[in-house]
Design an enzyme around this catalytic site. Structure first.
Site, mmCIF file in Angstrom:
data_model
loop_
_atom_site.group_PDB
_atom_site.id
_atom_site.type_symbol
_atom_site.label_atom_id
_atom_site.label_comp_id
_atom_site.label_asym_id
_atom_site.label_seq_id
_atom_site.Cartn_x
_atom_site.Cartn_y
_atom_site.Cartn_z
ATOM 1 N N PHE A 149 0.816 -1.223 0.000
ATOM 2 C CA PHE A 149 0.000 0.000 0.000
ATOM 3 C C PHE A 149 0.841 1.260 0.000
ATOM 4 O O PHE A 149 0.364 2.324 -0.388
ATOM 5 C CB PHE A 149 -0.940 0.010 1.230
ATOM 6 C CG PHE A 149 -0.262 0.493 2.493
ATOM 7 C CD1 PHE A 149 -0.205 1.852 2.789
ATOM 8 C CD2 PHE A 149 0.343 -0.404 3.373
ATOM 9 C CE1 PHE A 149 0.443 2.306 3.936
ATOM 10 C CE2 PHE A 149 0.995 0.045 4.518
ATOM 11 C CZ PHE A 149 1.045 1.403 4.796
ATOM 12 N N LYS A 173 -1.177 -7.163 -9.153
ATOM 13 C CA LYS A 173 -2.126 -7.310 -8.029
ATOM 14 C C LYS A 173 -1.707 -6.268 -6.998
ATOM 15 O O LYS A 173 -0.833 -6.500 -6.175
ATOM 16 C CB LYS A 173 -2.031 -8.728 -7.457
ATOM 17 C CG LYS A 173 -3.281 -9.238 -6.765
ATOM 18 C CD LYS A 173 -3.780 -8.384 -5.617
ATOM 19 C CE LYS A 173 -2.989 -8.506 -4.344
ATOM 20 N NZ LYS A 173 -3.342 -7.504 -3.315
ATOM 21 N N GLU A 176 -4.925 -3.863 -1.803
ATOM 22 C CA GLU A 176 -6.381 -3.649 -1.771
ATOM 23 C C GLU A 176 -6.749 -2.402 -0.969
ATOM 24 O O GLU A 176 -7.912 -2.030 -0.905
ATOM 25 C CB GLU A 176 -7.104 -4.885 -1.230
ATOM 26 C CG GLU A 176 -6.763 -5.308 0.186
ATOM 27 C CD GLU A 176 -5.520 -6.210 0.280
ATOM 28 O OE1 GLU A 176 -4.499 -5.902 -0.364
ATOM 29 O OE2 GLU A 176 -5.571 -7.204 1.040
ATOM 30 N N ARG A 177 -5.729 -1.729 -0.365
ATOM 31 C CA ARG A 177 -6.057 -0.523 0.412
ATOM 32 C C ARG A 177 -6.073 0.735 -0.441
ATOM 33 O O ARG A 177 -6.754 1.697 -0.118
ATOM 34 C CB ARG A 177 -5.046 -0.349 1.550
ATOM 35 C CG ARG A 177 -5.184 -1.480 2.529
ATOM 36 C CD ARG A 177 -4.249 -1.311 3.701
ATOM 37 N NE ARG A 177 -3.911 -2.620 4.194
ATOM 38 C CZ ARG A 177 -2.748 -2.958 4.705
ATOM 39 N NH1 ARG A 177 -1.783 -2.075 4.794
ATOM 40 N NH2 ARG A 177 -2.532 -4.181 5.132
ATOM 41 N N SER A 226 5.382 -6.931 3.452
ATOM 42 C CA SER A 226 5.972 -7.255 4.759
ATOM 43 C C SER A 226 6.729 -8.589 4.694
ATOM 44 O O SER A 226 6.445 -9.434 3.833
ATOM 45 C CB SER A 226 4.866 -7.323 5.807
ATOM 46 O OG SER A 226 3.909 -8.278 5.415
ATOM 47 N N CYS A 281 9.563 1.849 3.513
ATOM 48 C CA CYS A 281 10.501 0.773 3.829
ATOM 49 C C CYS A 281 11.910 1.317 3.991
ATOM 50 O O CYS A 281 12.783 0.638 4.498
ATOM 51 C CB CYS A 281 10.477 -0.292 2.754
ATOM 52 S SG CYS A 281 11.154 0.298 1.212
ATOM 53 N N GLU A 384 8.933 -3.891 13.193
ATOM 54 C CA GLU A 384 8.834 -2.784 12.238
ATOM 55 C C GLU A 384 7.544 -2.035 12.595
ATOM 56 O O GLU A 384 6.446 -2.554 12.379
ATOM 57 C CB GLU A 384 8.751 -3.330 10.807
ATOM 58 C CG GLU A 384 8.697 -2.228 9.767
ATOM 59 C CD GLU A 384 8.466 -2.733 8.343
ATOM 60 O OE1 GLU A 384 7.774 -3.748 8.160
ATOM 61 O OE2 GLU A 384 8.979 -2.083 7.413
HETATM 62 P P1 NAD Z 1 1.563 -6.556 3.179
HETATM 63 O O1 NAD Z 1 2.594 -7.615 3.273
HETATM 64 O O2 NAD Z 1 0.452 -6.548 4.153
HETATM 65 O O3 NAD Z 1 0.865 -6.582 1.727
HETATM 66 C C1 NAD Z 1 1.621 -6.604 0.531
HETATM 67 C C2 NAD Z 1 0.820 -7.328 -0.537
HETATM 68 O O4 NAD Z 1 0.616 -8.678 -0.116
HETATM 69 C C3 NAD Z 1 -0.556 -6.727 -0.807
HETATM 70 O O5 NAD Z 1 -0.791 -6.731 -2.192
HETATM 71 C C4 NAD Z 1 -1.500 -7.667 -0.068
HETATM 72 O O6 NAD Z 1 -2.750 -7.782 -0.707
HETATM 73 C C5 NAD Z 1 -0.774 -8.994 -0.113
HETATM 74 N N1 NAD Z 1 -1.056 -9.825 1.063
HETATM 75 C C6 NAD Z 1 -1.316 -9.394 2.330
HETATM 76 N N2 NAD Z 1 -1.526 -10.452 3.146
HETATM 77 C C7 NAD Z 1 -1.397 -11.557 2.394
HETATM 78 C C8 NAD Z 1 -1.486 -12.958 2.681
HETATM 79 N N3 NAD Z 1 -1.751 -13.402 3.900
HETATM 80 N N4 NAD Z 1 -1.286 -13.833 1.675
HETATM 81 C C9 NAD Z 1 -1.010 -13.392 0.437
HETATM 82 N N5 NAD Z 1 -0.915 -12.081 0.108
HETATM 83 C C10 NAD Z 1 -1.095 -11.177 1.073
HETATM 84 O O7 NAD Z 1 2.364 -5.150 3.194
HETATM 85 P P2 NAD Z 1 1.756 -3.681 3.247
HETATM 86 O O8 NAD Z 1 1.222 -3.438 4.615
HETATM 87 O O9 NAD Z 1 0.896 -3.427 2.079
HETATM 88 O O10 NAD Z 1 3.091 -2.815 3.022
HETATM 89 C C11 NAD Z 1 3.970 -2.475 4.052
HETATM 90 C C12 NAD Z 1 5.159 -3.413 4.110
HETATM 91 O O11 NAD Z 1 5.845 -3.413 2.866
HETATM 92 C C13 NAD Z 1 6.192 -2.984 5.142
HETATM 93 O O12 NAD Z 1 6.658 -4.134 5.804
HETATM 94 C C14 NAD Z 1 7.292 -2.361 4.304
HETATM 95 O O13 NAD Z 1 8.566 -2.363 4.888
HETATM 96 C C15 NAD Z 1 7.244 -3.226 3.096
HETATM 97 N N6 NAD Z 1 7.856 -2.580 1.943
HETATM 98 C C16 NAD Z 1 9.047 -3.059 1.525
HETATM 99 C C17 NAD Z 1 9.686 -2.454 0.449
HETATM 100 C C18 NAD Z 1 11.011 -2.975 -0.041
HETATM 101 O O14 NAD Z 1 11.390 -2.649 -1.156
HETATM 102 N N7 NAD Z 1 11.708 -3.774 0.750
HETATM 103 C C19 NAD Z 1 9.086 -1.366 -0.196
HETATM 104 C C20 NAD Z 1 7.848 -0.919 0.261
HETATM 105 C C21 NAD Z 1 7.235 -1.535 1.341
#
Ligand code: NAD
Length: 499
Positions: A149, A173, A176-177, A226, A281, A384
């Site tokens: 998101f 994909k 969804e937020r 994450s 991140c 985090e």
């Molecule tokens: P998230 O892991 O909750 O979601 C990321 C994606 O995974 C979304 O598209 C979501 O729909 C999907 N998802 C969520 N739960 C799932 C599940 N149980 N099974 C399958 N798919 C699932 O992350 P977020 O809250 O959207 O984003 C924040 C996180 O992203 C933080 O941890 C941040 O550090 C990380 N991030 C990392 C980078 C990098 O390059 N390392 C860059 C940006 C954000």
């Protein structure tokens, strides 16, 4: 109420699963739209259509593919205000920060204009008698991206621009937020001349992600989000035989040496720690001053800066420094962690827990919090937080500070502030973290370098954007050919050598 569907074969279509999620305006707390959550069959259908379109796209010369991106870049500039406003209304970040989100993606589109050069192969003339050998990079076919998101413009573009420039079809994909901007990007790609089916946006949650992981046509998959989800996607995707790269969470340390310019370091810390409400991140979430005197002076400089931060809605004008966090759940989680930090004995020097935004009482705001005397065993250090909370861990020597960052399970970004070139060089060489800043708080590499962390911040062996992105979205094929065909040397039962 606005209903966001999917973007399939060049147009927005309604979802058919019957499942939806609510999209909030984080500043007001109101539901402003719903988004369709795709079923496995909807995802599989999008992939089939993408596969049908891909062959022709791959046979289009790379210059023409790049020209679509050139037009797309123009359209991004022309639609910048609308993109930023939509992005801010679903994410909560300020308008200048939302524009930065678009621009950092656009820069990768610019990098991908070099596709004809980046896709060039190698050629060896006369590798053997009448034998030439050449290698070329071919697209994977259908690739997919699952994005978070916090950068709803930048990260989708980091994924689909190189994939599409390399001749793949792409299934996006998004989170969804905040799905509206990814949908707008797909529309702009069509307006720029992309054939239908090459970029499909399938909105959804775990069900569509699992469908991507199990779809046999999808050959390559990039994820950002994450760490627990990154680990899950990496292992299931790899065991299904896909090429997978997953970028996960972070806990970024900034080391402040006794000789650093503390005014500069304090300014850098508030920008990197609290910008985008800490939902980056590459945010700095741990300040590591070296020496008790450095720590005392740093905290003295940080307190007034953190107290003066202007928090507000994205409509609040240019002087708003940070907005709300993305959801009520995120707000509650962050506040809970701050409480835990206090209970664990950390000193809360600036307490933002009681912050209320006048006129926006239901918004997901969290006031900026500053902790001192945090220790590595505390939850606020280990987790985090992904909110406007900066933790200070005091250390007594450079080696202790270095070891603290080295021992952390995450390895996305880090920074050192110092005037000592020896210390800076030593830090850059020894640290086990992927992106390093020297007197630079947020060292996000530019589009023509690559972006990626180490340790639990990344899984897979190639980075995002830069030359790695073209390697990730292509496969190498090597051809050995013999002309003329008239050379007759009989059957040979040994492995061919050039002896
Ligand atoms: P998230 O892991 O909750 O979601 C990321 C994606 O995974 C979304 O598209 C979501 O729909 C999907 N998802 C969520 N739960 C799932 C599940 N149980 N099974 C399958 N798919 C699932 O992350 P977020 O809250 O959207 O984003 C924040 C996180 O992203 C933080 O941890 C941040 O550090 C990380 N991030 C990392 C980078 C990098 O390059 N390392 C860059 C940006 C954000």
């Amino acid at each position: 109420m606005k209903e966001i569907g999917h973007f399939i074969n060049g147009k927005e279509v309604k979802g058919t699963s019957g499942r939806t999620a609510e999209i909030f305006n984080p500043a007001t707390g109101e539901v402003q739209a719903t988004v369709a959550l795709a079923s496995k069959s909807e995802l599989d259908r999008a992939v089939t259509l993408a596969e049908e379109a891909q062959f022709k796209w791959a046979s289009t010369n790379p210059q023409r593919r790049a020209r679509v991106l050139m037009k797309f870049i123009e359209l991004l500039h022309a639609n910048m205000d609308k993109l930023a406003e939509t992005l801010s209304s679903e994410h909560g970040k300020t308008i200048p920060d939302a524009k930065g989100d678009v621009i950092r993606g656009l820069e990768v589109a610019e990098f991908c204009l070099g596709a004809p050069h980046l896709l060039k192969g190698d050629f060896t003339d006369s590798a053997g008698p009448g034998i030439d050998m050449y290698s070329m990079r071919q697209p994977i076919g259908v690739a997919a991206g699952i994005t978070p998101f916090n950068f709803p413009a930048m990260i989708p573009m980091w994924k689909f621009c190189p994939a599409i420039a390399a001749g793949n079809a792409f299934i996006l994909k998004p989170s969804e937020r905040d799905p509206s901007v990814p949908m707008m990007l797909a529309k702009l790609m069509i307006e720029a001349g992309l054939p239908e089916g090459i970029l499909q946006v399938v909105n959804g949650d775990k069900e569509s992600v699992d469908a991507i992981l199990d779809n046999p046509t999808i050959g390559a998959l990039g994820f950002v989000g994450s760490t627990p989800i990154a680990e899950y996607i990496y292992s299931r995707g790899c065991s299904n035989g896909k090429r997978v790269q997953c970028f996960g969470g972070a806990k970024n340390h900034m080391i402040i040496m006794p000789d650093a310019d503390l005014e500069q370091a304090a300014d850098a810390l508030v920008g990197a720690g609290y910008g985008a409400a800490g939902e980056r991140c590459m945010a700095i979430s741990v300040a590591v001053p070296v020496g008790q005197e450095t720590a005392d002076r740093l905290i003295e400089k940080l307190i007034p800066r953190v107290e003066a931060l202007k928090i507000g809605p994205f409509t609040g004008g240019d002087d708003v420094d940070l907005g709300p966090v993305v959801t009520k759940a995120a707000q509650q989680r962050i506040l809970g962690l701050v409480d835990q930090g206090v209970n664990d004995g950390a000193k809360l020097k600036v307490d933002g827990r009681g912050f209320q935004m006048q006129g926006y009482e239901n918004g997901f705001f969290v006031g900026a919090c500053l902790f001192d005397n945090v220790t590595p065993d505390m939850e606020i250090y280990k987790q985090e937080i992904f909110g406007p909370v900066l933790s200070t861990v005091r250390t007594n020597s450079y080696e202790e500070a270095l070891n603290l960052a080295m021992s952390n399970e995450y390895g996305n970004g880090t920074s050192i502030f110092t005037r000592d070139g020896d210390a800076a060089r030593d830090f850059a060489n020894r640290i086990n973290i992927g992106m390093v800043g020297i007197n630079v708080p947020i060292p996000v590499p530019l589009a023509y370098h690559t972006f990626g962390g180490w340790k639990k911040s990344a899984f897979g062996d190639l980075n995002q954007h830069g030359p790695d992105s073209f390697r990730f979205y292509t496969r190498t094929k090597t051809i050995t050919s013999r002309w003329p065909t008239g050379i007759k040397d009989g059957a040979n039962f040994s492995i061919p050598t050039m002896e």
